[in-house]
Design an enzyme around this catalytic site. Sequence first.
Site, PDB file in Angstrom:
ATOM      1  N   ASN A   9      -4.847   2.497   2.954  1.00  0.00           N
ATOM      2  CA  ASN A   9      -3.745   1.530   2.982  1.00  0.00           C
ATOM      3  C   ASN A   9      -2.527   2.243   2.404  1.00  0.00           C
ATOM      4  O   ASN A   9      -2.431   2.418   1.196  1.00  0.00           O
ATOM      5  CB  ASN A   9      -4.137   0.304   2.133  1.00  0.00           C
ATOM      6  N   TRP A  10      -1.636   2.678   3.302  1.00  0.00           N
ATOM      7  CA  TRP A  10      -0.468   3.446   2.831  1.00  0.00           C
ATOM      8  C   TRP A  10       0.564   2.584   2.119  1.00  0.00           C
ATOM      9  O   TRP A  10       1.467   3.084   1.486  1.00  0.00           O
ATOM     10  CB  TRP A  10       0.196   4.155   4.024  1.00  0.00           C
ATOM     11  N   LYS A  11       0.446   1.266   2.251  1.00  0.00           N
ATOM     12  CA  LYS A  11       1.436   0.350   1.649  1.00  0.00           C
ATOM     13  C   LYS A  11       2.849   0.735   2.112  1.00  0.00           C
ATOM     14  O   LYS A  11       3.001   1.235   3.223  1.00  0.00           O
ATOM     15  CB  LYS A  11       1.288   0.329   0.120  1.00  0.00           C
ATOM     16  N   HIS A  98      -4.066  -9.133   1.539  1.00  0.00           N
ATOM     17  CA  HIS A  98      -4.011  -8.176   0.427  1.00  0.00           C
ATOM     18  C   HIS A  98      -3.391  -8.876  -0.787  1.00  0.00           C
ATOM     19  O   HIS A  98      -2.485  -9.694  -0.637  1.00  0.00           O
ATOM     20  CB  HIS A  98      -3.190  -6.943   0.815  1.00  0.00           C
ATOM     21  N   GLU A 100      -1.317  -7.980  -2.880  1.00  0.00           N
ATOM     22  CA  GLU A 100       0.143  -7.835  -3.007  1.00  0.00           C
ATOM     23  C   GLU A 100       0.868  -8.841  -2.108  1.00  0.00           C
ATOM     24  O   GLU A 100       1.937  -9.329  -2.450  1.00  0.00           O
ATOM     25  CB  GLU A 100       0.555  -6.385  -2.695  1.00  0.00           C
ATOM     26  N   GLU A 170     -11.379  -6.628  -3.506  1.00  0.00           N
ATOM     27  CA  GLU A 170     -10.450  -5.847  -4.311  1.00  0.00           C
ATOM     28  C   GLU A 170     -10.084  -6.620  -5.575  1.00  0.00           C
ATOM     29  O   GLU A 170      -9.182  -7.469  -5.531  1.00  0.00           O
ATOM     30  CB  GLU A 170      -9.173  -5.564  -3.516  1.00  0.00           C
ATOM     31  N   GLY A 176      -4.353  -0.052  -8.161  1.00  0.00           N
ATOM     32  CA  GLY A 176      -3.249   0.785  -8.613  1.00  0.00           C
ATOM     33  C   GLY A 176      -3.184   0.949 -10.124  1.00  0.00           C
ATOM     34  O   GLY A 176      -2.191   1.418 -10.666  1.00  0.00           O
ATOM     35  N   SER A 216      -8.429   1.454  -7.070  1.00  0.00           N
ATOM     36  CA  SER A 216      -8.521   2.744  -7.757  1.00  0.00           C
ATOM     37  C   SER A 216      -9.754   3.550  -7.367  1.00  0.00           C
ATOM     38  O   SER A 216     -10.409   4.179  -8.200  1.00  0.00           O
ATOM     39  CB  SER A 216      -8.467   2.543  -9.281  1.00  0.00           C
ATOM     40  N   GLY A 237      -5.935   2.838  -1.579  1.00  0.00           N
ATOM     41  CA  GLY A 237      -4.477   2.845  -1.674  1.00  0.00           C
ATOM     42  C   GLY A 237      -3.968   4.228  -2.059  1.00  0.00           C
ATOM     43  O   GLY A 237      -3.820   5.122  -1.224  1.00  0.00           O
ATOM     44  N   GLY A 238      -3.736   4.420  -3.353  1.00  0.00           N
ATOM     45  CA  GLY A 238      -3.147   5.663  -3.858  1.00  0.00           C
ATOM     46  C   GLY A 238      -3.774   6.933  -3.302  1.00  0.00           C
ATOM     47  O   GLY A 238      -3.068   7.842  -2.846  1.00  0.00           O
TER      48      GLY A 238
END
Length: 254
Positions: A9-11, A98, A100, A170, A176, A216, A237-238
Amino acid sequence: MRKKIVAGNWKMNLDYNEGLSLFSEITNMVKDEITGHQEAVVCSPFIHLHSLVQLAKGYNKVSIGAQNAHQAESGAYTGEISAKMIKSVGAEYVILGHSERRQYFGETNQLLAQKVDTALKNGLKPIFCIGETLDERDGARHFEVIQTQLQEGIFHLDAESFAQLVIAYEPVWAIGTGKTASAEQAQEIHAHIRSEIAAKYDQATADSMTILYGGSCTPKNAPELFAQPDIDGGLIGGASLKSRDFVDIVKVFN
Ligand code: PGA
């Protein structure tokens, strides 16, 4: 056997050229090394989708997804992107719900149920995210929260539509933050999700549902997480922004 998936997930990261070069690095490293019953998915910003679909053509186990889609089919919704548009460029997946989106854009379970319906109607496979906040876990309400998210977000689907979904657990406190759920904590929730699905649909539906862990996730902790019986991969993500890390996580299943 259910499908194993590692989804990036590049966000809201990477401009157009940066995204294309990261994706080329990933495909160069992955080559044909994704074996067996598994798939790598890259969920990029909308602007990359069409190009990534083209670049992914030589790799039958690499798929592309979006990170959101509107609930309406089309219309006067300035600035929004429809499921049909996403499908029309060849993307297969869409992340919905998600945390966010829930937190910063006020997306509720009711709205997400509509988004899920529209995505499915247009042939996209939703990666439906659920998970509790730190407060909810500290208050021992995590099972209840997850149950409500399932109930209100996706349990209205008939069994055939439901089978198109991927679920991602999640925990919000792990996204994150560098704090991962322990393998035991994650397994406990994944098993619970699977038992809720069995109770609502049937055991076969529950057994074939791919349930990802996100929060994470790194090449270091992925092997232990993915070794749990009810964890079928990750939403990353990251670490998906670094080709080496992402590919190392993808290869955990090899
Ligand atoms: P993270 O993000 O891996 O950076 O924690 C996961 C996610 O939000 O999907």
